[in-house]
Design a protein around this motif. Structure first.
Motif: not given
Length: 295
Positions: A136-159
């Protein structure tokens, strides 16, 4: 003399008989026949009764002997049980102690297994809930940041940990630790989501490539550069977006945790990044375990 007596008797009988009427004689004869028949019938019944009595006595004697034999056998069994009663009771007592001890051990093992199984299920449930919160946090962050290039900002969950990687190209100019105006806008969107989760703590990590730092006397190497970039981001979040400083940690990782090879320009660009790590809250995680299911 004897002949005279017989003669007199015959004459007397004949005289007496001559004096009785034929009708009475016939009645007497009939009565005699009835009495004689009754007598014979009674004799036969007597003989039958005597025989029946003998048969009954024999059956009774046989039954009595059978019952006496069975009573003797049962008596022998009772005597045997009485004789061995102490030994049997002792054996049963020992068996009871062993069984009780084994049963207690088995029950404890089952209780431990049940408790561990319940704990594992609660742990799995808590982890699933934590993963749901992270997603839910990841989705909120991606929704707030918008369509920025993944090379500039990347949000993920690892372990089970949420990472926000922001490239230095977006945050800083080459060799600088001053945050660009464009980067401040992005940090403001991230801060808005983090402020909506006041219990979340996070770490801001600075990372560099392997090119040695060449700058002023304030910074000696990539260690200093990575730390200064992390503290620059933390100050922006604190001063401009009102995130409580107690929630943040600034750390420099220098060049030692690369995400790509430093043999190419693209690899070096990927390694030059600032990472925001949402720290796992162990106390909150265990509170999830303590929270009864269904509440």
């Amino acid at each position: 003399m004897k002949a005279l007596y017989v003669t007199v008797s015959i004459l007397s009988f004949g005289l007496l008989f001559s004096c009785v009427s034929p009708k009475k004689v016939r009645q007497a004869e009939a009565k005699y026949g009835q009495l004689n028949g009754a007598y014979l019938e009674l004799q036969q019944k007597l003989r039958n009764c005597e025989q029946t009595s003998k048969d009954s006595s024999a059956a009774y004697a046989s039954s009595r002997a059978d019952y006496e034999s069975r009573i003797r056998a049962l008596t022998d069994q009772v005597d045997f049980l009485k004789t061995n009663n102490t030994q049997v009771l002792s054996q049963l007592k020992d068996l009871s102690v062993i069984s009780s001890s084994q049963a207690e051990s088995i029950n404890k093992s089952l209780e431990n297994i049940g408790a561990k199984d319940a704990y594992i299920k609660d742990l799995q449930s808590a982890m699933a809930r934590k993963d749901s919160l992270n997603m839910a946090l990841v989705m909120n962050l991606k929704g707030a940041i918008g369509n920025l290039d993944d090379k500039d900002i990347n949000i993920k969950v690892d372990k089970g940990v949420v990472y926000i990687d922001i490239s230095d190209k977006l945050l800083f100019k080459s060799g600088s630790y001053v945050v660009t105006d464009r980067a401040k806008e992005v940090l403001g969107k991230v801060a808005a989501v983090l402020n909506n989760q006041p219990d979340i703590e996070f770490m801001v990590e600075g990372h560099t490539d392997n090119v040695p730092y060449k700058g002023n006397s304030v910074l000696q190497d990539n260690w200093d550069l990575s730390v200064k970039r992390a503290t620059s981001v933390v100050r922006i979040l604190q001063d401009q977006y009102n995130i409580k400083p107690a929630r943040m940690t600034a750390a420099g990782r220098s060049e030692y945790i690369p995400v790509a090879t430093n043999d190419s320009a693209d690899g070096k660009a990927a390694n030059r990044r600032t990472r925001i790590v949402i720290l796992p809250q162990l106390d909150q995680f265990f509170k999830l375990l303590e929270t009864p299911q269904g509440k």
